[in-house]
Design a protein around this motif. Structure first.
Motif, PDB file in Angstrom:
ATOM      1  N   VAL A 210       0.845  -1.195   0.000  1.00  0.00           N
ATOM      2  CA  VAL A 210       0.000   0.000   0.000  1.00  0.00           C
ATOM      3  C   VAL A 210       0.879   1.243   0.000  1.00  0.00           C
ATOM      4  O   VAL A 210       1.778   1.385   0.822  1.00  0.00           O
ATOM      5  N   PHE A 211       0.603   2.134  -0.951  1.00  0.00           N
ATOM      6  CA  PHE A 211       1.268   3.440  -0.997  1.00  0.00           C
ATOM      7  C   PHE A 211       0.318   4.437  -0.342  1.00  0.00           C
ATOM      8  O   PHE A 211      -0.812   4.620  -0.812  1.00  0.00           O
ATOM      9  N   LEU A 212       0.764   5.049   0.739  1.00  0.00           N
ATOM     10  CA  LEU A 212      -0.073   5.967   1.515  1.00  0.00           C
ATOM     11  C   LEU A 212       0.423   7.396   1.289  1.00  0.00           C
ATOM     12  O   LEU A 212       1.580   7.702   1.575  1.00  0.00           O
ATOM     13  N   VAL A 213      -0.457   8.253   0.757  1.00  0.00           N
ATOM     14  CA  VAL A 213      -0.076   9.636   0.455  1.00  0.00           C
ATOM     15  C   VAL A 213      -0.998  10.581   1.223  1.00  0.00           C
ATOM     16  O   VAL A 213      -2.210  10.630   0.971  1.00  0.00           O
ATOM     17  N   ASP A 214      -0.423  11.328   2.172  1.00  0.00           N
ATOM     18  CA  ASP A 214      -1.204  12.292   2.956  1.00  0.00           C
ATOM     19  C   ASP A 214      -0.246  13.320   3.546  1.00  0.00           C
ATOM     20  O   ASP A 214       0.820  12.955   4.050  1.00  0.00           O
TER      21      ASP A 214
ATOM     22  N   ALA B 274       6.261  13.259  -4.274  1.00  0.00           N
ATOM     23  CA  ALA B 274       7.233  12.344  -3.650  1.00  0.00           C
ATOM     24  C   ALA B 274       6.873  10.892  -3.963  1.00  0.00           C
ATOM     25  O   ALA B 274       7.746  10.062  -4.257  1.00  0.00           O
ATOM     26  N   PHE B 275       5.565  10.574  -3.916  1.00  0.00           N
ATOM     27  CA  PHE B 275       5.136   9.207  -4.254  1.00  0.00           C
ATOM     28  C   PHE B 275       5.475   8.883  -5.706  1.00  0.00           C
ATOM     29  O   PHE B 275       6.022   7.817  -6.009  1.00  0.00           O
ATOM     30  N   LEU B 276       5.137   9.788  -6.630  1.00  0.00           N
ATOM     31  CA  LEU B 276       5.387   9.540  -8.052  1.00  0.00           C
ATOM     32  C   LEU B 276       6.866   9.298  -8.332  1.00  0.00           C
ATOM     33  O   LEU B 276       7.231   8.360  -9.046  1.00  0.00           O
ATOM     34  N   ASP B 277       7.721  10.150  -7.758  1.00  0.00           N
ATOM     35  CA  ASP B 277       9.173   9.997  -7.958  1.00  0.00           C
ATOM     36  C   ASP B 277       9.634   8.622  -7.497  1.00  0.00           C
ATOM     37  O   ASP B 277      10.389   7.932  -8.190  1.00  0.00           O
TER      38      ASP B 277
ATOM     39  N   ALA C 210       4.925   5.202   2.891  1.00  0.00           N
ATOM     40  CA  ALA C 210       4.175   6.440   3.141  1.00  0.00           C
ATOM     41  C   ALA C 210       4.908   7.655   2.575  1.00  0.00           C
ATOM     42  O   ALA C 210       6.142   7.735   2.623  1.00  0.00           O
ATOM     43  N   TYR C 211       4.125   8.582   2.037  1.00  0.00           N
ATOM     44  CA  TYR C 211       4.678   9.793   1.422  1.00  0.00           C
ATOM     45  C   TYR C 211       3.864  11.009   1.838  1.00  0.00           C
ATOM     46  O   TYR C 211       2.638  10.915   2.003  1.00  0.00           O
TER      47      TYR C 211
END
Length: 201
Positions: free
Chosen positions: A6-10, A38-41, A32-33
């Motif tokens: 799971v990629f968590l972006v908040d 930051a997540f995309l990179d 987590a990002y």
């Protein structure tokens, strides 16, 4: 063995930390990002095999919103199931996100189990998922494209009114599609329907 990555972006540090802990406790591998950028990179720098993946993102963030992140993933041809988390005032945005293909949205504050179940449902329904039995695929193949859309939203725990808003149809038409869908799948209750849809039948 982890259930999924799971990629968590908040951008809220406290929410991000507590949610990452919750998901790890539930058996997910979590990255987590603090921002969509930051997540995309990080995502583009990694190779991803066949493991199940899911993105959990806030919908309203500075610099890149959840909707903008969704559009950027689509532009790059990245098909990730997305569960959006949103404040009450952002529900119309979340409905728009589901129209564009998001798996689900949850209003803050939400229960721990609601998020875990939303991720499991998103991963189970992802395109090209292996492990669905031939019998189940045959049953789901009986559904019209519109009935399949309604099914996906029912699995995402959306009430008829929200399904009607997302699909731009009346509540009565949603009820008709649900009745037809359950008849075609040979189920009589919501739990039976969920089992068929998620491949546990």
């Amino acid at each position: 063995m982890t259930e999924a990555r799971v990629f968590l972006v908040d951008d809220n540090d406290a929410f991000r930390d507590s949610t990452a802990w919750l998901l790890e406790t539930a058996g997910f591998a979590v990255q987590a990002y603090a921002s969509g950028g930051a997540f995309l990179d990080a995502y583009l720098a990694e190779r991803h095999g066949g493991e199940p993946l899911c993105l959990v993102s806030d919908i309203r963030m500075p610099q890149m919103s959840g909707l903008q992140l969704q559009e950027e993933l689509k532009r790059r041809g990245i098909a990730l199931p997305i569960v959006f988390v949103t404040a009450h005032g952002d529900v119309p945005l979340a409905v728009e996100a589901m129209r564009k293909g998001a798996s689900n949205f949850l209003e803050k504050p939400f229960g721990d189990e609601a998020l875990v179940q939303a991720i499991r449902a998103a991963v189970a329904a992802r395109p090209g998922r292996d492990g669905r039995g031939a019998g189940q695929s045959e049953r789901l193949g009986k559904l019209s494209p519109r009935e399949r859309q309604v099914l996906d939203l029912v699995v995402a725990s959306k009430p008829n009114k929200v399904i009607a808003d997302i699909l731009g149809i009346s509540i009565k038409t949603v009820e008709l599609h649900r009745a037809n869908m359950m008849g075609k799948l040979g189920v009589r209750s919501l739990p039976e329907l969920m089992k068929v849809a998620l491949g546990h039948d």
